[in-house]
Design a protein around this motif. Sequence first.
Motif, short mmCIF file in Angstrom:
data_model
loop_
_atom_site.label_atom_id
_atom_site.label_comp_id
_atom_site.label_asym_id
_atom_site.label_seq_id
_atom_site.Cartn_x
_atom_site.Cartn_y
_atom_site.Cartn_z
N VAL A 318 0.87 -1.43 0.09
CA VAL A 318 0.05 -0.12 0.14
C VAL A 318 0.95 1.15 -0.08
CG1 VAL A 318 -1.95 1.16 1.75
CG2 VAL A 318 -1.87 -1.24 1.17
N ASN A 319 0.74 2.08 -0.99
CA ASN A 319 1.21 3.68 -1.17
C ASN A 319 1.12 4.70 -0.17
OD1 ASN A 319 3.93 3.99 -3.05
ND2 ASN A 319 2.29 3.44 -4.69
N ARG A 320 1.56 4.85 1.44
CA ARG A 320 1.10 5.49 1.83
C ARG A 320 2.27 7.04 2.27
NH1 ARG A 320 1.65 2.34 7.19
NH2 ARG A 320 2.09 3.87 7.97
N PRO A 321 1.83 8.16 2.11
CA PRO A 321 3.14 8.73 2.77
C PRO A 321 3.94 8.68 3.32
CG PRO A 321 0.41 9.68 2.86
CD PRO A 321 0.53 8.47 2.80
N VAL A 322 4.67 9.42 3.36
CA VAL A 322 6.38 8.53 4.91
C VAL A 322 6.27 9.55 5.71
CG1 VAL A 322 8.25 8.60 2.31
CG2 VAL A 322 7.41 10.49 3.10
N CYS A 323 5.35 10.73 5.67
CA CYS A 323 4.59 11.57 7.34
C CYS A 323 4.45 10.21 8.21
CB CYS A 323 4.14 12.40 7.17
SG CYS A 323 5.19 14.07 6.07
N SER A 324 3.05 9.24 7.31
CA SER A 324 2.25 8.49 8.09
C SER A 324 3.23 7.39 8.84
CB SER A 324 1.26 7.85 7.04
OG SER A 324 2.26 6.77 6.26
N TYR A 325 4.48 7.75 8.68
CA TYR A 325 5.50 6.41 8.96
C TYR A 325 6.70 6.58 10.53
CZ TYR A 325 5.28 3.10 5.30
OH TYR A 325 4.30 2.86 4.23
N SER A 509 -8.61 5.38 8.08
CA SER A 509 -7.69 3.92 8.44
C SER A 509 -7.23 3.56 7.81
CB SER A 509 -9.12 3.34 8.99
OG SER A 509 -9.85 3.35 7.87
N SER A 510 -6.13 3.84 6.34
CA SER A 510 -5.30 3.42 6.38
C SER A 510 -3.64 3.92 7.17
CB SER A 510 -4.72 4.33 5.04
OG SER A 510 -4.53 5.31 5.14
N VAL A 511 -3.55 4.70 8.50
CA VAL A 511 -2.44 4.84 9.21
C VAL A 511 -2.51 4.42 9.74
CG1 VAL A 511 -1.41 6.89 9.99
CG2 VAL A 511 -2.28 7.17 8.02
N PRO A 512 -1.57 3.40 10.44
CA PRO A 512 -2.04 2.39 10.99
C PRO A 512 -1.77 2.97 13.05
CG PRO A 512 0.05 1.29 10.40
CD PRO A 512 -1.52 2.29 9.47
N PRO A 513 -1.98 2.56 13.81
CA PRO A 513 -2.03 3.49 14.91
C PRO A 513 -0.83 2.48 15.68
CG PRO A 513 -4.26 2.16 14.89
CD PRO A 513 -3.25 1.77 14.08
N PHE A 514 0.52 3.43 16.76
CA PHE A 514 1.84 2.61 16.49
C PHE A 514 1.45 2.28 18.36
CE2 PHE A 514 5.94 5.75 14.95
CZ PHE A 514 5.17 5.09 13.81
#
Length: 662
Positions: A318-325, A509-514
């Motif tokens: 899944v392509n996600r913005p790098v800031c979401s990591y 929901s595409s950004v998983p919680p830490f």
Amino acid sequence: MALPPEKASELKQIIHQQLVKMDVHGRIREVLAETIREELAPEHQQLSTEDLIKALRQRGIIDDVMKELKFVTDVNEKERTSAPKPSTHFVDREPPVLKKTNIDPTRRYLYLQVLGGKAFLEHLQEPEPLPGQICSTFTLCLHFRNQRFRSKPVPCACEPDFHDGFLLEVHKDSLGEGSKMVDATTMLSICDPVHMVLIKTDTFGETTLVASYFLEWRSVLAAENGITNVAVELLGVGTESKVSVGVLNIRLEMYPQLNKTLSPEVTNTQFALERQKTAEKERLFLVYAKQWWREYLQIRPTHNVRLVKIFAQDENGVNRPVCSYIRPLRAGRLLDTPRQAARFVSVLAYERAPVIGGGGGKQEQWCTLLAFLCRNKGDCEDHANLLCSLLLGFGLEAYVCVGTKAKGVPHTWVMTCGTDGTITFWESLTGHRYIHRPINPDDPPLVEQPKPLYPYRTIGCIFNHQKFFGNCQPTDAVEVCVFDLHDESKWKPMSGEAIKSVCSPGTTSSVPPFPPLCASAIDAAVASNEVELQLRILISEHRKDLGLSTVWDDHLSYLLSPALAAYELERTTSISAGNEEFQDAVRRAVPDGHTFKGFPIHFVYRNARRVFATCLRSPFCEEIICCRGDQVRLAVRVRVFTYPECACAVWIMFACKYRSVL
């Protein structure tokens, strides 16, 4: 001692269940019939209870029942006694003590049961493991609303025998009003998924990420009786993210039971609305990112070849913005300083994302934090993202840098900006720190310029959880780079609002919680002793093959401990201490006319055979292990330093002393 009535009835129930399980009643009937046939036919006398007990004892049935009934001592009483020595075998001799969980009746819980797996076709030909045989295992790791769970390891098979239950508190993080009993409608708004990661551990202890799955648990809110069964199809990771690896049977249940369940139409409408909202936010961010990139290219055409990374693929493709990591991550009591955090990240093993086939191309795979921590190893991007998150948690202004090392190899590292303008680079794979002093290309030739000690060559962009900057200076060489992030002629920023719309927690929901970090489950002393003992055996066998005898000097081995502690302290703090005492102790232990040789080495794994094979490749170490001479005495000392997530730094010193004969 008289038992209270409820305890007595509970005990009776347990005994009854055990008797039913062993089919004792059936066996007693058989013995009774046999005894009547044998003993009562001639005289027709009365059969007493004693006669029956005697017959049961003769046939061993009473002994069987007594063997099956295991009496577990009180846990507190067990704690008062000295801890037994750890077993070196895989057999559990004591019955497992099930922990009782106190359920708060005013809170909602989700009980998630994993009831076996099927269609793990890669393991179709796997033979049944023999009792006591070490085999590859599957372990399932879960994260839900700041709670983490781990299943028992089960042997890899086409139908792995998972049978675990996890009690997830739905309101773990809530306070005030949120801690009251919530209804189904309120829980429908809790969009955190259950993140499930499946890890395979081979017979050598090497871990592989098999699957990463986000379970939508809220379907249970519309289920009859608050119970639903789900068959979860797990897909592979990386290049295999479209291929099924197996199916898990999962049962979801709400505790306490819901007074009123929702209709499936309501839950499906909510899911559709959330997906629509997420897709729209991601679409708008993509439109903005394209516009930003066009503007960036118009500044200078050569920007096209700079490493400006706006999106990255996770383990599911899944392509996600790098800031979401990135997200500020506080380690609680597990890590005390930013430098200790850097040391912790550096001892997590480095492994490039696997590629099927040749070509030398680098497979991109930025793992979610849970997948990285559960596997205990990852690529340089995973290390840099975790270190940046931890440094942000410690209150520093930290960024991940994307650029290249020598020979144009793509690389990521971490940078912190001090309040006084000091720029520090942190290498996440080693824990090393470098102060950045830029070279001014406009200075006269006679002006002495600082010599960079860091291995980085170019830098394309930097980012954290709130900011993203593209490097638009005339050259992207790190050594001449000025990190004045407020100067838009040097660093082109992205809109903070645009980043926040897709990267802040809870927005999509595409950004998983830490997940939170977990304390180490490794006993440092036990692990150190185990590796040291195994190394002694391996060295003795190796010397025996060479026709050499082995005499161990336990006192000399013990004297090596301070050196190992000093090495780890230096790696963590960059401060060297205690060397004088170590040298003095060694001089006293080595008599006149004798020679001492020592060889320290560092590992991030505890596999003694692998350690020994690596050490033999070093000529200095091999010289010590295969030492010949008069009065040769060998020593080896192992010190395991534990860190969160079962990460560990293993320091080993091999040493020998012998009489010098000229």
